[in-house]
Each structure stands twice: as C-alpha cells, then as structure tokens.
Design an enzyme around this catalytic site. Structure first.
Site, PDB file in Angstrom:
ATOM      1  CE  LYS A 113       1.287 -11.497  -7.736  1.00 13.43           C
ATOM      2  NZ  LYS A 113       1.633 -11.743  -6.343  1.00 13.43           N
ATOM      3  N   GLY A 172       0.810  -1.212   0.000  1.00 15.53           N
ATOM      4  CA  GLY A 172       0.000   0.000   0.000  1.00 15.53           C
ATOM      5  C   GLY A 172       0.845   1.264   0.000  1.00 15.53           C
TER       6      GLY A 172
END
Length: 313
Positions: A197, A18
């Site tokens: 992924k 973030g």
C-alpha cells in the site's frame, strides 16, 4: 449470520474513513456506536450522510453517537479511523471501551502503526491492521464524499490468538464488511500488504501536498509521473530488502489503476490544507528506518520527506 452473532462495533475516530465504514455496517444491521469530538453536535442531530458515486446516497439518520467514551457500551470490535498521529492518546480510550477479548482494527495508513500501539493495549485484546482502498473525503460535519472503491482487507497482528486463530479472526472481520456490501478479505501477511500500500501512499500523498495537485494532474505531467514511478521502485526495492518481496507487476498495476480513477486529492493533502499534522512518521519515517536497518537506501523518498518536513505545520 443472525442478529445474535453480529458483534457490537465501536468507531473510534468518526472522520471520513470511520464514518464511511461505520455507516455501511450500520446500514447492514450491525450495532454500531460512534465516538466523535468536534462533529458530535452535527452528527447526533442530523445523522451521517455518505454521498457515494458507488452506492448512491446513504443516510444513517439515527446515529448512536457519543462525545465521551465513558458513556459508550463495551464493544466486541473497535474500528480505529483516526489518524496515526493520535494513536498514543487513543490507547486509553480503546482499553476502556473494549470488551474482554475485543478485536481492535486499525484502519490506517503507514508502516509499524500496530507495533507502536501494541505495548499500549491490554494484553487480552486482539490487534489487527486494516488496509482501506478507497477514495473519500469529508466535505462538512457528518457529510462524506465517496468517489470510488471501498475495499478493506484485514490482517491479524498480535494478541492472544495463535496464527491460525488470528487468520480466522481476520476472516470473521472481513465477513462483516462483505455483509455490508464491500469487498474484503483476510490477509496472510499484514506487513507485506502494508508495504504494497505504501507503493501508492508514498508518492501520491507527498506530491499532492508539495505540487498542490490531484492524482490526475500528477499522472498527466511527464516529469511528475516519472518521479512517481521512481518513488514506487524505491518502495518495492525496500520491501524486498526487508523480506517482503512484491510482484514486479505492482508498480505498473498501481500506475494503471490510478490512471483509471477519478481525480483525487489524498488524505495528506487535506491534512496539510486544513493545518492538521501530516502522517509523516507512519508513511515516510517508519519505512525509511526499516529500509536503512537492512542497508537499503531510498534517496528520493528521503528527499520527499525532507521537503514535507520543511512545509509541515
């Protein structure tokens, strides 16, 4: 894109992920607001610093930082960089901070993370998944070490948009990251991308914990490298069984790209070493359950999970 077209962006979970993407967007001129907990004092006083081997040193000295979500303005986009283990407790915060029709982007690893969060969100919110291909860790409060890459790809999961509208929303979000100098694209199939992924996440995260080794060490030792490839093959077989066939080149391509990257300790290693909960449900349990539901066995992945559960805090 002019200033009026740029959305207000909220970062929920200002850790390494973030903090990095939020700082890059803020540097590009976006109106970014950061929700923090333990690092609030450090970031509000000193700002955010990214020591990047790709972009050089990046400093955001004046961070719009908040310790209380109630003080944040309503945001058009919310980037959730917190671990999947905290999604349930974050849902009320997301609902409170989101503007009407806001887009919620989960920058998280694993499978089914959107499925579990969706029932907890207001129906007017758009939910997207974000797949981050980045080698990064937090070295101190407000300080992030960026070793390589930074690509983030977006896929629409659910909400009031039609299929075409959802893809357009993902393209819009990818455009924001592109303006920040990052590679980004919209994904036509989020679930297939999440399985792909996992080809990297399942072997390297767990083995880094159990063998106390970085990616370079794991790739250099013949036995661990062979186990990595076996685990990858199980993941691709499970993805195919679940209806998301992956290219035959995925395994070799993933091995080759990992060989070329700097020595890296994945996020699960840091979670374990700092006595934080590991993301076992999203990265291991959900894929195993999905595979089992269609009759596909993943014996080595299951064994890896069992060992991780043994050492888990």
């Amino acid at each position: 894109m002019n200033e009026q077209q740029r959305p207000r962006i909220g970062i929920i979970g200002t850790g390494a992920i973030g903090g990095f993407y939020g700082a890059m967007l803020a540097r590009a001129g976006f109106d970014v607001h950061f929700l923090l907990r333990s690092e609030y004092a450090a970031v509000s006083s000193n700002g955010l610093r990214i020591n990047s081997a790709v972009h050089g040193d990046i400093v955001v000295p004046q961070v719009q930082a908040y310790q209380d979500a109630a003080q944040m303005p309503a945001c058009d986009w919310l980037l959730v960089g917190a671990k999947t283990t905290s999604n349930a407790e974050l849902a009320p915060i997301i609902n409170a901070v989101a503007a009407p029709g806001a887009k919620v982007l989960l920058l998280q690893n694993g499978l089914s993370v959107e499925d579990e969060l969706r029932p907890l969100l207001e129906p007017h919110l758009h939910l997207l998944g974000g797949l981050c291909f980045i080698y990064i860790n937090r070295s101190a409060p407000g300080i992030i070490e960026h070793q390589a890459n930074g690509t983030v790809n977006l896929g629409y999961h659910s909400g009031p948009a039609t299929e075409g509208e959802g893809y357009a929303i993902a393209e819009q979000g990818a455009g924001f990251f592109q303006l920040a100098g990052l590679e980004s694209k919209a994904l036509p199939q989020l679930q297939r991308a999440r399985w792909q992924k996992l080809v990297w996440n399942i072997p390297y995260n767990g083995l880094s914990v159990l063998l106390n080794s970085n990616t370079e060490q794991l790739m250099r030792e013949p036995h661990s490298r062979a186990l990595i490839e076996d685990l990858m093959q199980e993941v691709t077989a499970a993805a195919t069984a679940c209806g998301y066939p992956l290219s035959e080149k995925v395994v070799q391509g993933t091995l080759k790209s990992t060989e070329s990257m700097p020595a890296y300790l994945p996020s699960m290693y840091h979670d374990f070493s700092q006595k934080r909960p590991m993301e076992l449900p999203a990265i291991y349990k959900a894929p195993l359950e999905a595979a089992e539901a269609v009759g596909c066995a993943m014996p080595k992945v299951r064994m890896l999970l069992q060992m991780l559960e043994y050492v888990a805090v």
